[in-house]
Design a protein around this motif. Structure first.
Motif, PDB file in Angstrom:
ATOM      1  N   MET A  67     -44.554   7.933-109.410  1.00 31.06           N
ATOM      2  CA  MET A  67     -44.189   7.165-108.213  1.00 31.06           C
ATOM      3  C   MET A  67     -43.417   5.925-108.572  1.00 31.06           C
ATOM      4  SD  MET A  67     -44.985   8.711-105.572  1.00 31.06           S
ATOM      5  CE  MET A  67     -44.731   7.409-104.416  1.00 31.06           C
ATOM      6  N   ALA A  68     -43.694   5.384-109.741  1.00 33.10           N
ATOM      7  CA  ALA A  68     -43.015   4.145-110.115  1.00 33.10           C
ATOM      8  C   ALA A  68     -41.505   4.301-110.054  1.00 33.10           C
ATOM      9  CB  ALA A  68     -43.475   3.696-111.487  1.00 33.10           C
ATOM     10  N   PRO A  69     -40.950   5.408-110.541  1.00 34.69           N
ATOM     11  CA  PRO A  69     -39.498   5.534-110.432  1.00 34.69           C
ATOM     12  C   PRO A  69     -39.038   5.497-108.988  1.00 34.69           C
ATOM     13  CG  PRO A  69     -40.334   7.123-111.988  1.00 34.69           C
ATOM     14  CD  PRO A  69     -41.502   6.481-111.331  1.00 34.69           C
ATOM     15  N   VAL A  80     -40.603   4.071-106.359  1.00 35.52           N
ATOM     16  CA  VAL A  80     -40.723   2.711-105.849  1.00 35.52           C
ATOM     17  C   VAL A  80     -39.712   1.801-106.524  1.00 35.52           C
ATOM     18  CG1 VAL A  80     -42.277   0.755-105.572  1.00 35.52           C
ATOM     19  CG2 VAL A  80     -43.142   3.069-105.310  1.00 35.52           C
ATOM     20  N   VAL A 131     -54.009  -2.325-113.288  1.00 36.23           N
ATOM     21  CA  VAL A 131     -55.408  -2.002-113.001  1.00 36.23           C
ATOM     22  C   VAL A 131     -56.323  -2.349-114.163  1.00 36.23           C
ATOM     23  CG1 VAL A 131     -54.824  -0.196-111.356  1.00 36.23           C
ATOM     24  CG2 VAL A 131     -55.055   0.381-113.788  1.00 36.23           C
ATOM     25  N   TYR A 139     -59.725  -0.874-103.836  1.00 31.31           N
ATOM     26  CA  TYR A 139     -59.024   0.003-104.769  1.00 31.31           C
ATOM     27  C   TYR A 139     -59.993   1.071-105.307  1.00 31.31           C
ATOM     28  CZ  TYR A 139     -57.270   1.521-109.318  1.00 31.31           C
ATOM     29  OH  TYR A 139     -56.898   2.277-110.394  1.00 31.31           O
ATOM     30  N   GLN A 148     -55.655   4.614-109.291  1.00 36.33           N
ATOM     31  CA  GLN A 148     -54.218   4.410-109.277  1.00 36.33           C
ATOM     32  C   GLN A 148     -53.504   5.763-109.251  1.00 36.33           C
ATOM     33  OE1 GLN A 148     -51.739   4.872-111.866  1.00 36.33           O
ATOM     34  NE2 GLN A 148     -53.071   5.955-113.297  1.00 36.33           N
ATOM     35  N   PRO A 149     -52.335   5.869-108.615  1.00 35.48           N
ATOM     36  CA  PRO A 149     -51.623   4.746-107.987  1.00 35.48           C
ATOM     37  C   PRO A 149     -52.011   4.556-106.523  1.00 35.48           C
ATOM     38  CG  PRO A 149     -50.227   6.671-107.986  1.00 35.48           C
ATOM     39  CD  PRO A 149     -51.517   7.090-108.631  1.00 35.48           C
ATOM     40  N   GLU A 150     -52.037   3.389-106.113  1.00 33.77           N
ATOM     41  CA  GLU A 150     -52.283   3.050-104.719  1.00 33.77           C
ATOM     42  C   GLU A 150     -51.222   2.047-104.286  1.00 33.77           C
ATOM     43  OE1 GLU A 150     -57.158   3.556-104.522  1.00 33.77           O
ATOM     44  OE2 GLU A 150     -56.190   1.681-103.952  1.00 33.77           O
ATOM     45  N   TYR A 151     -50.780   2.219-103.056  1.00 35.77           N
ATOM     46  CA  TYR A 151     -49.717   1.355-102.519  1.00 35.77           C
ATOM     47  C   TYR A 151     -50.181   0.792-101.189  1.00 35.77           C
ATOM     48  CZ  TYR A 151     -47.086   4.284-105.781  1.00 35.77           C
ATOM     49  OH  TYR A 151     -46.653   4.962-106.892  1.00 35.77           O
ATOM     50  N   TYR A 152     -49.946  -0.481-100.989  1.00 37.05           N
ATOM     51  CA  TYR A 152     -50.328  -1.153 -99.752  1.00 37.05           C
ATOM     52  C   TYR A 152     -49.139  -1.982 -99.289  1.00 37.05           C
ATOM     53  CZ  TYR A 152     -55.062   0.060-101.251  1.00 37.05           C
ATOM     54  OH  TYR A 152     -56.170   0.742-101.654  1.00 37.05           O
ATOM     55  N   LEU A 153     -48.749  -1.743 -98.058  1.00 31.98           N
ATOM     56  CA  LEU A 153     -47.699  -2.561 -97.444  1.00 31.98           C
ATOM     57  C   LEU A 153     -48.388  -3.603 -96.581  1.00 31.98           C
ATOM     58  CD1 LEU A 153     -44.665  -3.026 -96.934  1.00 31.98           C
ATOM     59  CD2 LEU A 153     -44.897  -1.561 -94.914  1.00 31.98           C
ATOM     60  N   GLY A 176     -51.732   8.351-104.225  1.00 32.52           N
ATOM     61  CA  GLY A 176     -51.159   9.481-104.929  1.00 32.52           C
ATOM     62  C   GLY A 176     -49.667   9.608-104.677  1.00 32.52           C
ATOM     63  N   PHE A 177     -49.212  10.880-104.631  1.00 31.64           N
ATOM     64  CA  PHE A 177     -47.789  11.147-104.491  1.00 31.64           C
ATOM     65  C   PHE A 177     -47.328  10.885-103.062  1.00 31.64           C
ATOM     66  CE2 PHE A 177     -43.753  12.997-105.256  1.00 31.64           C
ATOM     67  CZ  PHE A 177     -43.421  13.723-104.140  1.00 31.64           C
ATOM     68  N   PHE A 225     -41.902   6.240 -97.605  1.00 27.83           N
ATOM     69  CA  PHE A 225     -41.822   4.796 -97.809  1.00 27.83           C
ATOM     70  C   PHE A 225     -40.727   4.197 -96.935  1.00 27.83           C
ATOM     71  CE2 PHE A 225     -44.937   3.850-100.811  1.00 27.83           C
ATOM     72  CZ  PHE A 225     -44.943   4.734-101.874  1.00 27.83           C
ATOM     73  N   THR A 246     -50.730  15.093-106.612  1.00 27.51           N
ATOM     74  CA  THR A 246     -51.301  13.854-106.123  1.00 27.51           C
ATOM     75  C   THR A 246     -51.322  12.787-107.199  1.00 27.51           C
ATOM     76  OG1 THR A 246     -53.488  14.653-106.736  1.00 27.51           O
ATOM     77  CG2 THR A 246     -52.770  15.070-104.479  1.00 27.51           C
ATOM     78  N   GLN A 288     -44.718  -7.282 -98.203  1.00 27.43           N
ATOM     79  CA  GLN A 288     -44.934  -7.051 -99.617  1.00 27.43           C
ATOM     80  C   GLN A 288     -45.486  -5.635 -99.803  1.00 27.43           C
ATOM     81  OE1 GLN A 288     -46.238 -10.744-101.996  1.00 27.43           O
ATOM     82  NE2 GLN A 288     -47.449 -10.890-100.115  1.00 27.43           N
ATOM     83  N   VAL A 303     -47.628  -3.742-102.424  1.00 26.62           N
ATOM     84  CA  VAL A 303     -48.475  -3.952-103.586  1.00 26.62           C
ATOM     85  C   VAL A 303     -48.800  -2.586-104.188  1.00 26.62           C
ATOM     86  CG1 VAL A 303     -50.640  -4.913-104.426  1.00 26.62           C
ATOM     87  CG2 VAL A 303     -49.450  -5.987-102.502  1.00 26.62           C
ATOM     88  N   PHE A 339     -50.885  -0.722-107.258  1.00 26.57           N
ATOM     89  CA  PHE A 339     -51.853  -0.738-108.363  1.00 26.57           C
ATOM     90  C   PHE A 339     -51.467   0.386-109.312  1.00 26.57           C
ATOM     91  CE2 PHE A 339     -55.017  -3.820-107.190  1.00 26.57           C
ATOM     92  CZ  PHE A 339     -54.921  -3.917-105.823  1.00 26.57           C
TER      93      PHE A 339
END
Lengths: 77, 138
Positions: A1-3, A5, A23, A37, A40-45, A58-59, A65, B102, B130, B132, B134
């Motif tokens: 996911m990092a790529p 994001v 983490v 939490y 990982q991975p977890e994303y919060y807007l 997850g994915f 997004f 996942t 933002q 965020v 993890f």
């Protein structure tokens, strides 16, 4: 996911602040408790007041997004 | 004694002897038949004609006499069991599900330039939208 994001960061970097919390860093435990939490991975807007607008686990496809980002930016005005 | 009397005596004796021999012969035949072993003819025993047994009940009721075979080998009715094939259990059909990963795939090349945010510099209420994340930096 990092790529994904990270790629989106290039698109939304002027409007959305991207934060990457390690983490394994004990200093992030406070935020882990705040966001509940789990793994990982977890994303919060979050909005300007810190309220969680959307959460992903997850994915997540990049389109998901972008849809939420555009909607949140539209609401913010 | 006169000759006629003697002759009569002789005749009587002869007659008695004959009778006695006949009686002895009859007795001996009976004993021989009793001691003779019974010869069983297997073939004949199997082919004995069935005797007709008429029940007094049927006679009283006026019903026809039923022929009941006696000497035939008894035929025991065998219960027939209809074996039906058990319903075959079809395996449950499972539709193929799309595999949605996942877990995040770690791509070292993309993460080398990624720097974690210092928790002390992170402000929840920054006044700005933002995102965020993890993640594990390893």
């Amino acid at each position: 996911m990092a790529p994904i994001v990270h790629g989106l960061e290039d698109i939304y970097k002027d409007r959305i602040n991207f934060v990457y919390l390690d983490v394994d860093d004990p200093a992030t435990n406070e935020f882990k408790r705040y966001f509940a939490y789990q793994y990982q991975p977890e994303y919060y807007l979050i909005d300007g007041s810190g309220e969680v607008l959307m959460a992903w686990f997850g994915f997540v496809p990049p389109e998901a997004f972008m849809t939420v980002f555009d909607a949140a930016l539209a609401d913010q005005g | 004694m006169t000759n006629s009397a003697t002759a009569a005596k002789k005749k009587f004796l002869v007659f008695a002897v004959i009778l006695l021999s006949l009686a002895v012969g009859a007795c001996s035949r009976n004993t021989i038949q009793a001691s003779k072993p019974a010869q069983v003819d297997e073939q004949s025993s199997q082919n004995l004609a069935p005797e007709v047994i008429s029940s007094p009940e049927s006679k009283r009721l006026g019903q026809p006499e039923t022929d009941v075979p006696v000497n035939e080998p008894s035929v025991t009715p065998v219960a027939t069991i209809n074996l039906t094939a058990a319903p075959t259990m079809e395996p449950p059909t499972t539709e193929p599900t799309e595999m949605v990963p996942t877990a995040v795939t770690f791509v070292p090349s993309d993460r080398t330039a990624l720097v974690s945010t210092t928790p002390a510099d992170f402000n929840l209420a920054s006044g700005q939208l933002q995102l965020v994340e993890f993640m594990a930096f390893w």
